[in-house]
Design an enzyme around this catalytic site. Structure first.
Site, PDB file in Angstrom:
ATOM      1  N   LYS A   6     -35.524  25.374  11.143  1.00  0.00           N
ATOM      2  CA  LYS A   6     -34.852  25.103  12.426  1.00  0.00           C
ATOM      3  C   LYS A   6     -33.339  25.200  12.254  1.00  0.00           C
ATOM      4  CE  LYS A   6     -34.798  20.148  11.506  1.00  0.00           C
ATOM      5  NZ  LYS A   6     -35.603  18.925  11.611  1.00  0.00           N
ATOM      6  N   TYR A  28       0.254  24.158  13.512  1.00  0.00           N
ATOM      7  CA  TYR A  28       0.440  23.441  14.792  1.00  0.00           C
ATOM      8  C   TYR A  28       0.795  21.977  14.606  1.00  0.00           C
ATOM      9  CZ  TYR A  28      -1.962  27.158  17.451  1.00  0.00           C
ATOM     10  OH  TYR A  28      -2.329  28.325  18.052  1.00  0.00           O
TER      11      TYR A  28
HETATM   12  C1  LIG Z   1     -36.060  18.510  10.325  1.00  0.00           C
HETATM   13  C2  LIG Z   1     -37.383  17.956  10.133  1.00  0.00           C
HETATM   14  C3  LIG Z   1     -37.984  17.934   8.872  1.00  0.00           C
HETATM   15  C4  LIG Z   1     -37.254  18.347   7.612  1.00  0.00           C
HETATM   16  O1  LIG Z   1     -36.509  17.259   7.116  1.00  0.00           O
HETATM   17  P1  LIG Z   1     -35.710  17.395   5.745  1.00  0.00           P
HETATM   18  O2  LIG Z   1     -35.191  16.027   5.501  1.00  0.00           O
HETATM   19  O3  LIG Z   1     -34.621  18.384   5.999  1.00  0.00           O
HETATM   20  O4  LIG Z   1     -36.674  17.878   4.741  1.00  0.00           O
HETATM   21  C5  LIG Z   1     -39.285  17.511   8.783  1.00  0.00           C
HETATM   22  N1  LIG Z   1     -39.964  17.107   9.879  1.00  0.00           N
HETATM   23  C6  LIG Z   1     -39.410  17.093  11.102  1.00  0.00           C
HETATM   24  C7  LIG Z   1     -40.213  16.640  12.261  1.00  0.00           C
HETATM   25  C8  LIG Z   1     -38.106  17.504  11.272  1.00  0.00           C
HETATM   26  O5  LIG Z   1     -37.566  17.486  12.492  1.00  0.00           O
END
Ligand SMILES: *Cc1c(COP(=O)(O)O)cnc(C)c1O
Length: 391
Positions: free
Chosen positions: A40, A283
């Site tokens: 993701k 800036y």
């Molecule tokens: C993002 C996510 C993960 C992964 O978590 P990590 O700590 O990056 O391994 C697992 N399960 C769900 C539902 C998530 O949203």
């Protein structure tokens, strides 16, 4: 040695070897459970399609994305493996999920109603992935107080899903609230127990989904009892520890694994200039050089994801393997660094914003500490429009 021939002044390099090494490390500890590569948010900044292609070659069983569009991008790039949408799916996009074989999370009765309205064909006695179906994962609320439902509400939801033609309850999952931030596993244990109770309730009405999953990276490293048959691994696949606490418990419990950071964020020097002591820079004239100095202008700024509030005046980057400090404010597409102590530095020399150069390294944790956040946010925020180059 430190000049680079390329078409992009600022870019993100993704090491296929490091990513592959981390995936192998998980495959060797998961004791038979499968791995979901959580890609993701543009693969935590590493490049969605670039990362997924490497992970697919490495044999990961599942991909986890946040939304339908990320799932579609993976399908368009030729990824055939199952994909689960971890975040909320709009009712208007359920048809896209069915048409493209994207599994999704369900916890609202509105989702059930929208699935009914799709009027999917009955699947018959032997449903298979070739038939168009809605593949649903029940999201069970066990104490994170985020997405999910539990108890009677969950059972009712599952019952009504069962009645809709073309729907397959493919999975059941939950997510832990307090694994990364603590060395104490008691809340995770409570959540795991609640998950199991909810699974039992589902079993009583004849629902026993083939995929059960609860583990994120930290759980996958520390607690085999959370695996069931699938672990959702994000941050650690990219070679970053979920937290100092996770690393400490892994050490204590002799469950340390070697993680190799897969990302290097690079830019080049756009200009070099010598200035007199007390010359103000950038800036707002927020900082004056404290000596006669040699400065380098970098074509990178907060648009790229280089944090203005936390890194102006104090950020560090690597030039010729040496740490150099940001001087003055970070602008939208530019910033200035002090290269007085770097001999023979020249225009278009490589600059590392995040990652290794020579013997030095700017870690995501270093940057996170400076800007008051976690390593997850540092890499995820790198502008997705910057090119991702697999090396
Ligand atoms: C993002 C996510 C993960 C992964 O978590 P990590 O700590 O990056 O391994 C697992 N399960 C769900 C539902 C998530 O949203």
């Amino acid at each position: 040695m430190y000049s680079m021939q390329n078409q992009h002044k600022t870019r993100v390099e993704l090491s296929a070897d490091a990513l592959g090494h981390n995936i192998d490390a998980f495959n060797s500890i998961l004791s038979g459970a499968k791995m979901m590569a959580v890609v993701k948010s543009n693969a935590y900044g590493h490049g969605l399609v670039e990362t997924a292609k490497i992970a697919e070659k490495k044999g990961v069983a599942w991909f986890g994305v946040d939304n339908v569009d990320e799932g579609l991008a993976l399908r368009r790039s030729g990824i055939k493996k199952p994909i689960l949408i971890l975040g909320y799916t709009l009712n208007s996009r359920l048809r896209d999920c069915v048409d493209n074989g994207l599994s999704f999370m369900a916890y609202n009765k509105e989702t059930v109603k929208a699935l009914g309205a799709l009027k999917l064909k009955p699947l018959g006695a032997h449903p298979s992935k070739d038939k168009k179906a809605a593949y649903v994962h029940l999201k069970i609320e066990t104490g994170t107080t985020r997405q999910g439902t539990a108890g009677k509400e969950l059972v009712d939801l599952a019952k009504s899903l069962q009645k809709i033609s073309g729907v397959i309850i493919e999975g059941a999952s939950t997510h832990y609230a307090n694994i990364e931030d603590t060395t104490d596993s008691s809340y995770a244990e409570l959540q795991l127990q609640r998950f199991q109770e909810n699974l039992e309730n589902l079993k009583k009405i004849g629902i026993d989904p083939p995929w059960k999953h609860t583990a994120c990276s930290a759980a996958a490293i520390l607690y085999p009892e959370t695996y069931f048959n699938l672990a959702r691994v994000g941050i650690a696949m990219y070679g970053l520890w979920p937290s100092k606490e996770t690393q400490a418990v892994a050490k204590r419990e002799k469950r340390l694994i070697e993680l190799r950071p897969a990302l290097t964020w690079k830019t080049v020097i756009a200009q070099i200039k010598s200035v007199k002591k007390n010359t103000p820079v950038s800036y707002g004239l927020t900082e004056k050089v404290t000596r006669n100095a040699k400065l380098a202008v970098l074509p990178v700024g907060y648009w790229d994801g280089y944090d203005r509030r936390g890194l102006s005046q104090v950020g560090q980057v690597l030039v010729h393997g040496r740490r150099c400090k940001v001087v003055g404010r970070i602008c939208m597409n530019m910033c200035v660094i002090d290269v007085t102590d770097v001999p023979r530095v020249k225009v278009e020399d490589e600059v590392v914003l995040l990652g290794k150069q020579g013997k030095e390294c700017i870690s995501a944790e270093d940057v996170a500490a400076k800007i008051g956040t976690i390593n997850y946010e540092v890499v995820t925020r790198i502008n997705p429009l910057l090119p991702r180059i697999v090396i």
